[in-house]
Design a protein around this motif. Structure first.
Motif, short mmCIF file in Angstrom:
data_model
loop_
_atom_site.label_atom_id
_atom_site.label_comp_id
_atom_site.label_asym_id
_atom_site.label_seq_id
_atom_site.Cartn_x
_atom_site.Cartn_y
_atom_site.Cartn_z
N LEU A 97 -1.94 -60.33 -45.73
CA LEU A 97 -2.49 -59.20 -46.48
C LEU A 97 -2.16 -59.15 -47.89
CD1 LEU A 97 -1.14 -56.21 -44.09
CD2 LEU A 97 -3.06 -57.90 -43.71
N LYS A 98 -1.06 -59.70 -48.29
CA LYS A 98 -0.92 -60.17 -49.75
C LYS A 98 -2.13 -60.84 -50.42
CE LYS A 98 4.22 -59.17 -50.12
NZ LYS A 98 5.52 -59.66 -50.46
N ASP A 99 -2.11 -62.00 -49.62
CA ASP A 99 -3.28 -62.78 -50.11
C ASP A 99 -4.73 -62.25 -50.21
OD1 ASP A 99 -4.51 -65.36 -50.54
OD2 ASP A 99 -4.66 -66.16 -48.45
N ALA A 100 -5.04 -61.40 -49.12
CA ALA A 100 -6.39 -60.51 -49.14
C ALA A 100 -6.47 -59.63 -50.13
CB ALA A 100 -6.51 -59.84 -47.80
N LYS A 101 -5.29 -59.01 -50.46
CA LYS A 101 -5.30 -58.23 -51.65
C LYS A 101 -5.59 -58.90 -53.08
CE LYS A 101 -2.66 -54.28 -53.83
NZ LYS A 101 -1.59 -53.25 -53.62
N ASP A 102 -5.03 -60.10 -53.06
CA ASP A 102 -4.87 -61.00 -54.33
C ASP A 102 -6.23 -61.34 -54.67
OD1 ASP A 102 -2.21 -60.45 -54.94
OD2 ASP A 102 -1.79 -62.64 -54.00
N ASN A 103 -7.13 -61.58 -53.52
CA ASN A 103 -8.56 -61.90 -53.54
C ASN A 103 -9.54 -60.75 -53.41
OD1 ASN A 103 -8.84 -65.30 -53.32
ND2 ASN A 103 -7.06 -64.41 -52.01
N GLY A 104 -9.25 -59.55 -53.46
CA GLY A 104 -10.05 -58.56 -53.83
C GLY A 104 -10.55 -58.03 -52.42
N ILE A 105 -9.87 -58.49 -51.35
CA ILE A 105 -10.45 -58.14 -50.18
C ILE A 105 -9.85 -56.89 -49.34
CG2 ILE A 105 -10.71 -58.97 -47.62
CD1 ILE A 105 -10.85 -61.81 -48.92
N GLU A 106 -10.44 -55.65 -49.14
CA GLU A 106 -9.91 -54.60 -48.39
C GLU A 106 -9.55 -55.01 -46.91
OE1 GLU A 106 -9.06 -51.95 -49.86
OE2 GLU A 106 -10.46 -51.18 -51.05
N VAL A 107 -8.44 -54.57 -46.42
CA VAL A 107 -7.85 -54.54 -45.27
C VAL A 107 -7.69 -53.33 -44.65
CG1 VAL A 107 -5.95 -55.24 -43.79
CG2 VAL A 107 -6.53 -56.71 -45.64
N ILE A 108 -8.41 -53.17 -43.44
CA ILE A 108 -8.44 -51.92 -42.53
C ILE A 108 -7.83 -52.38 -41.15
CG2 ILE A 108 -9.61 -50.08 -41.32
CD1 ILE A 108 -11.52 -50.41 -43.80
N LEU A 109 -6.83 -51.69 -40.81
CA LEU A 109 -6.38 -51.94 -39.26
C LEU A 109 -6.88 -51.11 -38.54
CD1 LEU A 109 -2.49 -51.90 -40.42
CD2 LEU A 109 -4.09 -53.74 -40.56
N PHE A 110 -7.13 -51.78 -37.14
CA PHE A 110 -7.44 -50.75 -36.26
C PHE A 110 -6.57 -51.07 -34.78
CE2 PHE A 110 -10.04 -54.49 -35.87
CZ PHE A 110 -10.31 -54.75 -34.42
N ASP A 111 -6.64 -50.10 -34.07
CA ASP A 111 -5.88 -50.12 -32.61
C ASP A 111 -4.45 -50.25 -32.64
OD1 ASP A 111 -5.57 -50.39 -29.87
OD2 ASP A 111 -5.56 -52.77 -30.35
N ARG A 112 -3.80 -51.10 -33.70
CA ARG A 112 -2.77 -51.40 -33.84
C ARG A 112 -2.07 -51.16 -35.02
NH1 ARG A 112 -2.24 -56.05 -29.31
NH2 ARG A 112 -2.92 -54.89 -27.82
N LEU A 113 -0.96 -51.00 -35.38
CA LEU A 113 -0.27 -51.07 -36.76
C LEU A 113 0.52 -52.39 -37.05
CD1 LEU A 113 1.38 -47.35 -36.95
CD2 LEU A 113 -0.50 -48.17 -38.66
N LEU A 114 0.73 -52.52 -38.08
CA LEU A 114 1.61 -53.99 -38.50
C LEU A 114 2.78 -53.48 -39.04
CD1 LEU A 114 -1.29 -56.11 -39.99
CD2 LEU A 114 -0.30 -55.97 -37.65
N ASP A 115 3.66 -54.43 -39.12
CA ASP A 115 5.10 -54.23 -39.68
C ASP A 115 4.89 -55.01 -41.13
OD1 ASP A 115 6.71 -53.45 -37.55
OD2 ASP A 115 7.20 -55.51 -36.96
N ALA A 116 4.11 -53.84 -42.20
CA ALA A 116 3.90 -54.44 -43.27
C ALA A 116 3.69 -53.38 -44.33
CB ALA A 116 2.33 -55.42 -43.31
N ASP A 117 3.84 -53.47 -45.54
CA ASP A 117 3.86 -52.50 -46.68
C ASP A 117 2.43 -52.04 -46.63
OD1 ASP A 117 3.74 -51.20 -48.91
OD2 ASP A 117 4.94 -52.50 -50.25
N PRO A 118 2.41 -50.58 -46.46
CA PRO A 118 1.00 -49.79 -46.22
C PRO A 118 0.23 -49.98 -47.27
CG PRO A 118 3.01 -48.30 -45.42
CD PRO A 118 3.71 -49.44 -46.11
N SER A 119 0.95 -50.41 -48.55
CA SER A 119 0.10 -50.61 -49.90
C SER A 119 -0.81 -51.65 -49.56
CB SER A 119 0.90 -50.64 -51.03
OG SER A 119 1.67 -51.99 -51.02
N LEU A 120 -0.71 -52.37 -48.81
CA LEU A 120 -1.36 -53.75 -48.57
C LEU A 120 -2.63 -53.59 -47.64
CD1 LEU A 120 1.45 -56.29 -47.82
CD2 LEU A 120 0.15 -56.08 -49.88
N TYR A 121 -2.87 -52.34 -47.10
CA TYR A 121 -4.20 -51.79 -46.47
C TYR A 121 -4.63 -50.84 -46.80
CZ TYR A 121 -0.71 -49.99 -43.16
OH TYR A 121 0.27 -49.01 -42.72
N LYS A 122 -6.10 -50.46 -46.74
CA LYS A 122 -6.81 -49.26 -47.08
C LYS A 122 -6.31 -48.15 -45.95
CE LYS A 122 -11.25 -47.58 -48.23
NZ LYS A 122 -10.89 -47.32 -49.81
#
Length: 312
Positions: A97-122
């Motif tokens: 998710l950090k790699d995606a953010k660094d590359n300007g890619i928006e992340v949207i989770l569906f169906d399931r949450l992740l053990d990750a900082d919420p700032s890393l997904y839209k």
């Protein structure tokens, strides 16, 4: 000939911007054959994220978290605009998710949450898995059995669905002396494995009166073991049968009185994500929960199957 060439050039120039404007989306999902829920979920995304609707869709399906992580990294290298993720396991995703953010890619989770900082997904469009478990366990407690001897068949360990549907039951068993696990094992969403788990309990001679299976397929496998052994189940039977996902076959079993309870898990999240991506829906709360309910064999109607049932 010259006129044809000019016309062809004009058409090409008119079409090119449309292709250039397509939104590149990489979808990471579980195997569509995992369950009726997953089949419906996959079809929903493939129906919405089409070229006609303005998307260039890349997709990868697996129940293996490491394979999903590898595919996500590949989608980042391919410079998708959005990465949509339903992970096999909640852990291990933050670096991606950090790699995606660094590359300007928006992340949207569906169906399931992740053990990750919420700032890393839209946003996260998800079922409230812990609430599904609470609803199911409250229903089970309302049956007022003198004792609860439970075969608990779990889904893929570490998944949000497994942890959510397990949590409330674990708490109830821990808090009440008349609630106990006869066995608690994972069948990893597999019907045949669930059948084998129940057959092993029957073969051991241990008594039980509840099967709490964390999806409909595993409940179906468990019931095969009961039928094979001549053990009654359902509304007037010895064993209470509980499943999740609301496949049509499962809801029909409720209507016939052969199962007792089925918890809904809403698989239709693609349209909400489409609205977020296209700016038609503002994200005020990062976590967006799907509306869900539980069904009781004693009150379910055929109209419920038509409205809420998945599959055929």
């Amino acid at each position: 000939m010259k006129k044809l060439l000019v016309l062809a050039t004009a058409i090409a120039l008119a079409v090119m911007p449309a292709f250039a404007a397509r939104i590149k989306v990489g979808v990471i999902n579980n195997d569509p054959n995992e369950s009726g829920y997953r089949t419906a979920n996959v079809k929903d995304f493939e129906k919405v994220f089409t070229k006609k609707n303005g998307y260039d869709l890349k997709k990868f399906y697996s129940l293996n978290n490491d394979e999903q992580l590898q595919a996500a990294r590949k989608f980042i290298q391919d410079e998708v605009d959005y990465l949509l993720i339903s992970a096999a396991d909640m852990a291990g995703w933050e670096p991606v998710l950090k790699d995606a953010k660094d590359n300007g890619i928006e992340v949207i989770l569906f169906d399931r949450l992740l053990d990750a900082d919420p700032s890393l997904y839209k946003a996260a469009i998800v079922s409230n898995m812990p609430e599904e478990g609470v609803t199911a366990v409250k229903w089970l407690a309302s049956q007022n059995l003198k004792e609860y001897k439970i075969i608990h068949i779990q889904g893929a360990m570490g998944s949000a669905a497994q942890e959510g549907r397990t949590g409330a039951l674990d708490e109830m068993v821990k808090a009440n002396a008349n609630w106990e696990y006869v066995t608690q094992q994972t069948a990893t969403w597999n019907a045949d494995t669930a059948q084998q788990i129940v057959e092993a309990v029957i073969g051991s001679g241990k008594d039980f009166n509840v099967i709490y299976a964390e999806n409909d397929g595993m409940a179906q496998g468990a019931v095969k073991a009961l039928d094979k052994a001549g053990i009654t189940h359902g509304v007037n039977g010895k064993v209470i049968v509980m499943g999740f996902d609301c496949n049509k076959f499962a809801l029909r079993e409720l209507l016939a009185g052969r199962w007792n309870y089925d918890g809904q898990c809403n698989p239709f999240q693609a349209e909400t994500i489409d609205q977020i991506i296209k700016g038609k829906m503002k994200v005020t709360n990062k976590i967006i929960y799907s509306v869900e309910k539980g069904f009781d064999a004693k009150t379910i109607k055929k109209a419920d199957i038509d409205k809420y049932g998945l599959g055929e």
